[in-house]
Design an enzyme around this catalytic site. Structure first.
Site, short mmCIF file in Angstrom:
data_model
loop_
_atom_site.label_atom_id
_atom_site.label_comp_id
_atom_site.label_asym_id
_atom_site.label_seq_id
_atom_site.Cartn_x
_atom_site.Cartn_y
_atom_site.Cartn_z
N HIS A 321 0.86 -1.19 0.00
CA HIS A 321 0.00 0.00 0.00
C HIS A 321 0.89 1.24 0.00
CE1 HIS A 321 -1.90 3.25 2.42
NE2 HIS A 321 -2.89 3.02 1.58
N GLU A 341 1.43 0.26 -6.36
CA GLU A 341 0.36 1.27 -6.26
C GLU A 341 0.95 2.67 -6.38
OE1 GLU A 341 -1.71 1.62 -2.43
OE2 GLU A 341 -3.23 2.89 -3.39
C1 LIG Z 1 -8.69 5.71 -1.12
C2 LIG Z 1 -8.63 4.93 0.16
O1 LIG Z 1 -9.84 5.08 0.86
C3 LIG Z 1 -7.48 5.31 1.06
O2 LIG Z 1 -7.52 6.70 1.31
C4 LIG Z 1 -6.16 4.92 0.48
C5 LIG Z 1 -6.04 3.43 0.44
O3 LIG Z 1 -6.58 2.71 1.24
C6 LIG Z 1 -5.24 2.81 -0.63
O4 LIG Z 1 -4.57 3.53 -1.37
O5 LIG Z 1 -5.28 1.60 -0.73
MG LIG Z 2 -6.66 0.59 0.53
#
Ligand SMILES: C[C@H](O)[C@H](O)CC(=O)C(=O)O
Ligand SMILES: [Mg+2]
Length: 393
Positions: A321, A341
């Protein structure tokens, strides 16, 4: 390890806090897309549904840790965790670092972890441990004149390809990303109308973006099992590549139950998980196919080596993440980390800017959806000294 490095010892550890973006990418102004109407566990309370700033997702701020060796070389690492994590670094963790020789990451990590179990294991404490561990890897690379990915065994591919997280997968596709991950708007509290809206949004993007573009939904811990089962069943015809973090981290059993009806959709989770045993639960009971440790939250690079090996034995991918450059140095060395990501941090999700903006200088940012890492020593980034770093003691 060269003999020179063996005798270089760490003489100081310093913790700082920065507000306004950076490693705490949720620390944005209230009109940023990432703080908008997105399903969360607390969305069941109407007063906290429309804005994630309303319940404090942006309160912490970024943590920066510097470690300095006896010759004045400095390594640094970052995390979220803000002031409380900085306090832990200065008042508790520092003692396990000062006096160690450069390169003693495993022992230092083990000592920091075991000394904090009585109030730690997760969250803020792991944020603090992460920033220290990353600073130590950065310093080890700088002292040896090697990028961290070389300390990890060297690259297994020439470049990293990316998917983008944000509300504009169309822009991500145009900019060369292989996929897009949408934030789920509605949770169970928005009822069947919300569920239909979630499906409609996904279907429209699928029709616009074509079948070959990976499309995922990030549920940010907001669902219950019956809702998740129905959502997935309705999205499967539209090629849901993975469903992410449908449940709170401790509910391994709902993960395991959902996994039974998922294929070919994958189950992804782990950004709020930590420890080797936590990931073992997620893989064994939760049956996840993709684990997503955040390298700036899970304890840094040191535990990633074990967690990633464990995932490989379960046939699971490790797609960290967020993590920015810390993730890139790890991913490029691991066969079971096929892509990365990129979290879109421009306020309206239209621009590709560095993920930890404005904290780092030289932070690699995807161009045409890909990154080639430089051979700069350590993680190859520097702190942006133009922003205010507040020293915490
Ligand atoms: C967009 C998601 O709710 C959070 O802010 C980021 C995330 O959980 C992710 O990039 O995976
Ligand atoms: Mg996430």
């Amino acid at each position: 390890m060269n003999n020179e490095a063996e005798i270089i010892k760490i003489k100081d550890v310093r913790a700082y806090v920065v507000k306004g973006g950076g490693a705490d990418y949720h620390d944005q102004s209230p009109n940023h897309w990432i703080l908008g109407y997105i399903a969360t566990p607390i969305s069941i309370y109407p007063e906290y549904r429309a804005s994630r700033a309303s319940w404090g997702l942006n309160v912490l701020g970024s943590l920066i840790v510097e470690v300095e060796d006896s010759r004045g070389e400095v390594g640094f690492g970052v995390s979220t965790g803000g002031y409380p994590a900085a306090w832990i670094v200065e008042n508790h963790l520092k003692r396990f670092v000062v006096g160690k020789y450069v390169g003693e990451m495993e022992k230092t990590w083990d000592q920091m972890f075991k000394a904090t179990i009585f109030y730690g294991r997760r969250g803020l404490v792991m944020n603090a441990i992460s920033a220290v561990d990353l600073a130590l890897w950065d310093l080890a690379g700088k002292v040896r004149g090697l990028p961290v990915y070389d300390l990890l065994g060297g690259p297994v591919r020439d470049e990293i390809v990316f998917y983008a997280t944000g509300p504009r997968p169309d822009i991500a596709k145009k900019k060369g990303f292989i996929g897009g991950k949408l934030p789920l708007k509605h949770g169970p509290a928005d009822g069947i109308e919300g569920l239909k809206e979630n499906v409609r949004i996904f279907k429209e993007w699928r029709e616009q973006l074509g079948d070959d573009f990976l499309l995922m939904y990030d549920c940010w811990m907001s669902l219950d099992l019956p809702y998740a089962m129905r959502l997935v069943s309705e999205l499967k015809p539209y090629g849901l590549y993975w469903i992410e973090e449908p449940f709170i981290p401790d509910d391994y059993w709902s993960y395991g139950a959902l996994a039974q009806i998922l294929p070919p959709t994958l189950l992804a989770s782990g950004e709020h998980e930590s420890t080797l045993h936590g990931f073992r639960m997620l893989l064994e009971a939760g049956k996840v196919n993709v684990i997503q440790p955040d390298i700036t939250w899970v304890g840094g690079i040191t535990p990633m080596i074990k967690i990633s090996a464990l995932a490989e034995a379960y046939g699971a991918y490790v797609i960290p993440h967020g993590s920015s450059v810390y993730g890139y140095h790890f991913i490029i060395t691991r066969v079971n980390s096929p892509f990365a990501e990129y979290l879109v941090v421009s306020p309206d999700a239209t621009e590709i800017i560095p993920q930890f903006s404005p904290l780092l200088l030289n932070e690699p940012t995807p161009e045409n959806g890909r990154i080639k890492l430089s051979r700069k020593p350590g993680f190859g980034v520097e702190l942006n000294r133009k922003i205010e770093l507040v020293r915490v003691k």
